[in-house]
Design an enzyme around this catalytic site. Structure first.
Site, short mmCIF file in Angstrom:
data_model
loop_
_atom_site.label_atom_id
_atom_site.label_comp_id
_atom_site.label_asym_id
_atom_site.label_seq_id
_atom_site.Cartn_x
_atom_site.Cartn_y
_atom_site.Cartn_z
N ALA B 323 52.06 -4.13 77.76
CA ALA B 323 52.10 -3.50 78.90
C ALA B 323 50.92 -3.33 79.62
CB ALA B 323 52.34 -1.82 78.66
N HIS B 447 25.71 13.89 66.76
CA HIS B 447 25.42 14.00 65.39
C HIS B 447 26.14 15.23 64.79
CE1 HIS B 447 24.03 13.86 61.42
NE2 HIS B 447 23.62 14.71 61.28
#
Lengths: 481, 481
Positions: B323, B447
């Site tokens: 696609a 983090h």
């Protein structure tokens, strides 16, 4: 107390084994430096043991719990109300122990000397380390101060009982509170509100004065909508009058923006927001190290302080008190000590909250871009119009891209929605590389996938998102303003 | 049959309402073109109705089902074996209907004329459209052929009964097969094997001759390990002898790589791999359009065929039958027709499989980089060493980065692990932008987060990943070879 007879010599000492300290230690070892890492409590610091990691375990579990309805529609049968918080707590302990022992092993494997104890500076090249009855003295060539920070109570709360919780206490709580009052609007407050609501607590958020959520205005608005949908009540523009803690609960009285006195009663109050650098116990200030007006250690681009042998990183230095800053600075400090050129630039530090769904801002918000006088192009694409988000039950939220229409350079990327944490790294990379709109439009994106939504956000800048309603002329002129 | 009396005139016709066709139609409308979109079945084509979307709903549900153990350790109580496939099917239908009617609305809002029917070319500027008893004739200025492709049986399977399934049949199956034999090694085969195993089927994969999984060798190896862990048996290097379908099942006999005859009995056989372009019914070949030796329409960089008024995109043209290719080509075709410069470059097309966990390859594999004679730097970082992957129960897999050591330009990025689909867009962007190692090392990553694993993969190129065991000299010399 047993005092070591003579002072021992070391090359590079790192004081504090949080993410900044241990990353500096390991990177230093990788660069061939001889490293001694000193920690008074657990390796991993506040982040691993009390902060980032435990809080993310809670936010993760909370997010998973909100997926139950979606799992049910997928045919995966789940009794709605089964949730065992104690099990989550033991999972949390297990993960923290595992991550901590992982870091300990890495330090060993990298031949980093580990010392336990509390440090006091005895001179600008000498420290003492106290551990129980033992007191050892070390002389060093360089030292990196990475002792972090401690959460403190805000000025209006003088007495703190068991029902008033600081971050490390909230994420170590043994039971889901009945009614958690969250004071603050920073990412920790938002995560606390979002996740404890999902875990079953009634949650009220109280925000003082002009403070607001820390993202682009559109993200703040979507977050407010989702909080409302999840029955999290947000009280903004308050002035606190008094807080009263009893055996059974907490009562807060404040003045609303309409100058009306209101009272909230909750079972617990979570207080987010204020941290102070852990410097006092080190006794470093008496050696004349330069501090900022707010009491942080002043450092240059190499993390070097006014005392040449002394470096500082993380929360003891100015700037956002985030692990990522400490890690980056830690690596920079050892690189500089090892004679390498180094640079730390916090311009594109991502602002992240693990809310449900998570929110991320990198670079300029639409408002700040306009304030800077840029000719702003802003476009946002709803995840509800993305095929993959739709089929995977993650339709809330959007991706928003801001660019400078003159240069077509991307200035900010903002997202609220599932996958935002994963994608945030890419946002930072793109901004650091000064990506242009075309750089985001040209690539081929996996279909179906969330990245297609990112593409459509950029295509939408010129009215060319495929899965968005046609742009009317009037709106277009606003976009191109 | 009622034949329209005179031929009607149109500007741009698009034949086929799959992702390529409808994206071209909408983009064309955005560019001010007057568009007529003709579809004989459902808008969205194979992708939305039978392929990408239904298969991704199944792979998504399957992936969610494998999370049950993790949810349990988080305290979210789920009885292991409750799974209702019928519910998943109705979810699938609901989502497909929703996405399809979304696309239909977008076409309407963009004022695209929609015609239902089967197209036959009557001349190089004229088509007929048959719809039941109606037959209309249209003359056009330009036409885009976007009729896609159809899955066909491989040569060794002459007769096909109900137990032999092509892709659109597998992802429309009404019950989880008892024992699914999967023939093939492409992404569809891998997704089928991985997801139906997770949904409770016994799965065997049979792969002919020298074929292998379509990723970097390390990813293929990890995928094999995970298949083994999930008790999916993979038979490689086979030669098929015979396949026999009875009322109760399927028997396949083949010769193994050791020249031993073996037999597998299963309840169903899934056959992946061969598709042919839908060109025959159009009758376009008799007007002398240039075809490739394999029977695809030849197009230039603007998707224009050898007949100037006729453009072709997607599976009817050469190249991967995906696609994303069709969408990109569709946008390019209308841009070119609207007089814009355009370019389609498939070099960095991501190879994606929604296995559990998903796998992605973009750019050069380590093997191909070496074959090209590059001085290869390759580094991979295990997600098990990433804090966020660990706490969220997504420890399987890794991120692998390949660069040219001479220029430090990234040549390939490969990942198997949760989040790979989300991150794949970023991999393509980085490769398209010719990112250097430093471009990935300099940014600040949230983090804790998976992106930190990406960073560590790049840091690992010079032995500087923080959360990886120190690199021994010997291994380092291999890396830098």
């Amino acid at each position: 107390m047993v005092v070591g007879e003579i002072s021992q010599e070391r090359n590079l000492l790192i004081i504090g084994g949080g993410p900044g300290g241990y990353s500096a230690a390991i990177r230093g070892a990788q660069l061939g430096l001889s490293i001694t890492l000193i920690e008074q409590a657990d390796i991993g610091g506040v982040c691993l043991n009390e902060g980032c990691i435990p809080s993310k375990i809670v936010t993760h579990a909370a997010a998973k719990r909100t997926e139950i309805t979606h799992l049910q529609e997928l045919g995966i049968g789940i009794p709605e109300n089964q949730f065992d918080f104690k099990k989550l707590l033991s999972y949390k302990d297990r993960v923290i122990n595992q991550l901590r022992s992982g870091v300990e092993s890495l330090c060993k494997e990298n031949k980093i000397e580990m010392i336990r104890g509390k440090v006091t500076f005895l001179a600008t090249d000498k420290i003492g380390v106290e551990n129980g009855h033992q007191f050892d003295i070390y002389e060093f060539q360089q030292v990196i101060i990475a002792t972090g920070s401690t959460a403190v109570m805000p000025p209006f709360l003088i007495e703190k009982g068991e029902r008033i919780l600081l971050p490390h206490e909230l994420f170590a709580i043994e039971e889901v509170p009945d009614h958690l009052i969250v004071r603050g609007s920073d990412y920790i407050a938002l995560e606390a509100a979002s996740s404890f609501a999902a875990l079953g607590a009634k949650v009220s958020v109280v925000i003082e004065n002009k403070a607001d959520f820390p993202f682009d205005e559109s993200v703040n608005k979507e977050l407010s909508r989702l909080f409302k949908k999840r029955k999290i009540k947000v009280h903004k523009e308050l002035q606190f009058i008094s807080t009263n803690e009893t055996k059974d609960g907490i009562t807060m009285t404040f003045l609303t923006d309409k100058n009306v006195e209101e009272t909230i009663c909750g079972s617990h109050l979570f207080v987010s927001g204020t941290r102070i650098p852990n410097l006092e116990p080190l006794g470093i200030s008496r050696f004349g190290i330069d501090l900022t007006d707010e009491g942080f250690i002043k450092v240059d681009g190499n993390m070097q302080t006014s005392l040449p042998a002394i470096y500082a990183i993380g929360d003891v230095t100015e700037g956002p008190m985030l692990a990522i800053k400490a890690i980056k600075q830690g690596k920079a400090a050892v690189a500089s000590i090892a004679g390498q050129q180094t640079e730390v630039d916090l311009t594109f530090m991502p602002v992240v909250a693990h809310t449900i769904p998570p929110a991320v801002s990198v670079g300029l918000t639409e408002q700040s871009a306009r304030e800077y006088g840029l000719v702003v192009r802003a476009s946002q694409f709803a995840l509800g119009s993305n095929g993959y988000a739709t089929l995977s039950g993650k339709k809330d939220g959007f991706i928003k891209v801001i660019s400078d229409a003159t240069t077509e350079i991307i200035q900010g990327i903002h997202m609220i929605g599932e996958g935002a944490i994963e994608l945030s790294g890419s946002f930072v990379q793109l901004l650091e590389m000064a990506a242009r709109e075309e750089d985001l439009k040209f690539p081929l994106y996996a279909h179906p996938g969330i990245s297609e939504g990112f593409l459509e956000a950029v295509e939408g800048m010129v009215g060319q998102a495929i899965h968005a309603a046609p742009v009317k002329e009037k709106r277009q002129s606003i976009i191109f303003k």
